[in-house]
Design a protein around this motif. Structure first.
Motif, PDB file in Angstrom:
ATOM      1  N   GLU A 108      62.743 -50.453 -29.310  1.00  0.00           N
ATOM      2  CA  GLU A 108      62.796 -49.036 -29.668  1.00  0.00           C
ATOM      3  C   GLU A 108      61.714 -48.656 -30.683  1.00  0.00           C
ATOM      4  O   GLU A 108      61.353 -47.484 -30.796  1.00  0.00           O
ATOM      5  N   GLY A 109      61.206 -49.629 -31.404  1.00  0.00           N
ATOM      6  CA  GLY A 109      60.128 -49.352 -32.348  1.00  0.00           C
ATOM      7  C   GLY A 109      58.887 -48.816 -31.659  1.00  0.00           C
ATOM      8  O   GLY A 109      58.134 -48.027 -32.249  1.00  0.00           O
ATOM      9  N   ARG A 110      58.661 -49.227 -30.406  1.00  0.00           N
ATOM     10  CA  ARG A 110      57.503 -48.697 -29.672  1.00  0.00           C
ATOM     11  C   ARG A 110      57.657 -47.193 -29.438  1.00  0.00           C
ATOM     12  O   ARG A 110      56.673 -46.465 -29.460  1.00  0.00           O
ATOM     13  N   GLU A 111      58.883 -46.735 -29.237  1.00  0.00           N
ATOM     14  CA  GLU A 111      59.122 -45.299 -29.058  1.00  0.00           C
ATOM     15  C   GLU A 111      58.829 -44.551 -30.362  1.00  0.00           C
ATOM     16  O   GLU A 111      58.186 -43.499 -30.359  1.00  0.00           O
ATOM     17  N   ARG A 112      59.277 -45.101 -31.497  1.00  0.00           N
ATOM     18  CA  ARG A 112      58.986 -44.465 -32.789  1.00  0.00           C
ATOM     19  C   ARG A 112      57.477 -44.447 -33.060  1.00  0.00           C
ATOM     20  O   ARG A 112      56.938 -43.456 -33.559  1.00  0.00           O
ATOM     21  N   PHE A 113      56.803 -45.545 -32.711  1.00  0.00           N
ATOM     22  CA  PHE A 113      55.354 -45.620 -32.879  1.00  0.00           C
ATOM     23  C   PHE A 113      54.676 -44.591 -31.968  1.00  0.00           C
ATOM     24  O   PHE A 113      53.745 -43.896 -32.383  1.00  0.00           O
ATOM     25  N   SER A 114      55.147 -44.465 -30.757  1.00  0.00           N
ATOM     26  CA  SER A 114      54.627 -43.483 -29.810  1.00  0.00           C
ATOM     27  C   SER A 114      54.717 -42.075 -30.391  1.00  0.00           C
ATOM     28  O   SER A 114      53.763 -41.293 -30.324  1.00  0.00           O
ATOM     29  N   GLN A 115      55.854 -41.760 -30.968  1.00  0.00           N
ATOM     30  CA  GLN A 115      56.053 -40.428 -31.557  1.00  0.00           C
ATOM     31  C   GLN A 115      55.094 -40.188 -32.727  1.00  0.00           C
ATOM     32  O   GLN A 115      54.537 -39.093 -32.870  1.00  0.00           O
ATOM     33  N   ALA A 116      54.891 -41.210 -33.557  1.00  0.00           N
ATOM     34  CA  ALA A 116      53.974 -41.063 -34.689  1.00  0.00           C
ATOM     35  C   ALA A 116      52.543 -40.838 -34.204  1.00  0.00           C
ATOM     36  O   ALA A 116      51.833 -39.963 -34.720  1.00  0.00           O
ATOM     37  N   LEU A 117      52.120 -41.610 -33.199  1.00  0.00           N
ATOM     38  CA  LEU A 117      50.771 -41.438 -32.668  1.00  0.00           C
ATOM     39  C   LEU A 117      50.603 -40.072 -32.012  1.00  0.00           C
ATOM     40  O   LEU A 117      49.581 -39.398 -32.197  1.00  0.00           O
ATOM     41  N   GLU A 118      51.612 -39.660 -31.255  1.00  0.00           N
ATOM     42  CA  GLU A 118      51.562 -38.355 -30.605  1.00  0.00           C
ATOM     43  C   GLU A 118      51.443 -37.246 -31.649  1.00  0.00           C
ATOM     44  O   GLU A 118      50.590 -36.348 -31.537  1.00  0.00           O
ATOM     45  N   GLN A 119      52.281 -37.294 -32.689  1.00  0.00           N
ATOM     46  CA  GLN A 119      52.233 -36.274 -33.737  1.00  0.00           C
ATOM     47  C   GLN A 119      50.901 -36.309 -34.491  1.00  0.00           C
ATOM     48  O   GLN A 119      50.377 -35.268 -34.879  1.00  0.00           O
ATOM     49  N   GLY A 120      50.357 -37.503 -34.676  1.00  0.00           N
ATOM     50  CA  GLY A 120      49.043 -37.625 -35.317  1.00  0.00           C
ATOM     51  C   GLY A 120      47.950 -36.976 -34.480  1.00  0.00           C
ATOM     52  O   GLY A 120      47.071 -36.288 -35.010  1.00  0.00           O
ATOM     53  N   ALA A 121      48.005 -37.180 -33.169  1.00  0.00           N
ATOM     54  CA  ALA A 121      47.014 -36.583 -32.270  1.00  0.00           C
ATOM     55  C   ALA A 121      47.155 -35.060 -32.239  1.00  0.00           C
ATOM     56  O   ALA A 121      46.147 -34.334 -32.240  1.00  0.00           O
ATOM     57  N   ILE A 122      48.387 -34.569 -32.232  1.00  0.00           N
ATOM     58  CA  ILE A 122      48.621 -33.122 -32.258  1.00  0.00           C
ATOM     59  C   ILE A 122      48.084 -32.532 -33.557  1.00  0.00           C
ATOM     60  O   ILE A 122      47.379 -31.517 -33.552  1.00  0.00           O
TER      61      ILE A 122
END
Length: 183
Positions: free
Chosen positions: A53-67
């Protein structure tokens, strides 16, 4: 594989699948990182093991960083999906501090050496990986997700797993010529 063979034939692997290192294998990888050269014994690194599940949290952080960086949808999608390229990622943060004898650049190099040592330890145990960086390592959103202080730097994300393609090519002495000058 002996140590010298490992060092002179190492190649990154970008296509990674299950299984990822676990148990004693993962402990060996983390211990190898802890043995990086470390002037002043500052231990200027922190490792974040990202899996499940940590990959999902990491995904969200990267997505928000890109936005937050104003990226286009294609870059946002790439950021969102990148944590799923491997079953495990180890994020490495250089925990830098002001020090009278050890400049920050040495602390950064030490954390970088930790990444290399961990990748070599993974390879020695039959796994492989790829060290990735990119502009999101400087993203305030991503830095906050990893608890970075002002002087801290994310030195990279080590994607780990079982290689899907066999690495080829052996480096020869002739290959080193453009990179080596006798002084």
């Amino acid at each position: 594989m002996d140590a010298l063979e490992l060092l002179v034939n190492r190649r990154s692997a970008s296509r990674l699948a299950e299984p990822a290192p676990a148990g004693e294998q993962l402990e060996n990888i983390l211990r190898a990182g802890m043995r990086a050269p470390d002037h002043g014994t500052l231990q200027p690194w922190h490792f974040f093991v990202i899996e499940g599940e940590g990959r999902e949290r990491f995904s969200q952080a990267l997505e928000q960083g890109a936005i937050a960086a104003g990226e286009e949808e294609k870059a946002i999608e790439k950021a969102r999906t990148s944590p799923f390229r491997a079953p495990m990622i180890i994020a490495v943060v250089a925990k830098c501090e002001e020090h009278h004898k050890v400049p920050q650049w040495e602390q950064l190099l030490s954390a970088g050496c930790a990444v290399m040592a961990m990748q070599m330890a993974a390879l020695a145990q039959g796994f492989n990986g790829i060290w990735r960086t990119g502009p999101l390592t400087d993203s305030p959103v991503v830095r906050q997700a990893f608890g970075c202080r002002e002087l801290d730097r994310i030195v990279g994300f080590l994607y780990l797993g079982t290689p899907q393609l066999k690495a080829s090519t052996t480096v020869t002495v002739a290959d080193t010529a453009p990179f080596v000058t006798r002084f």
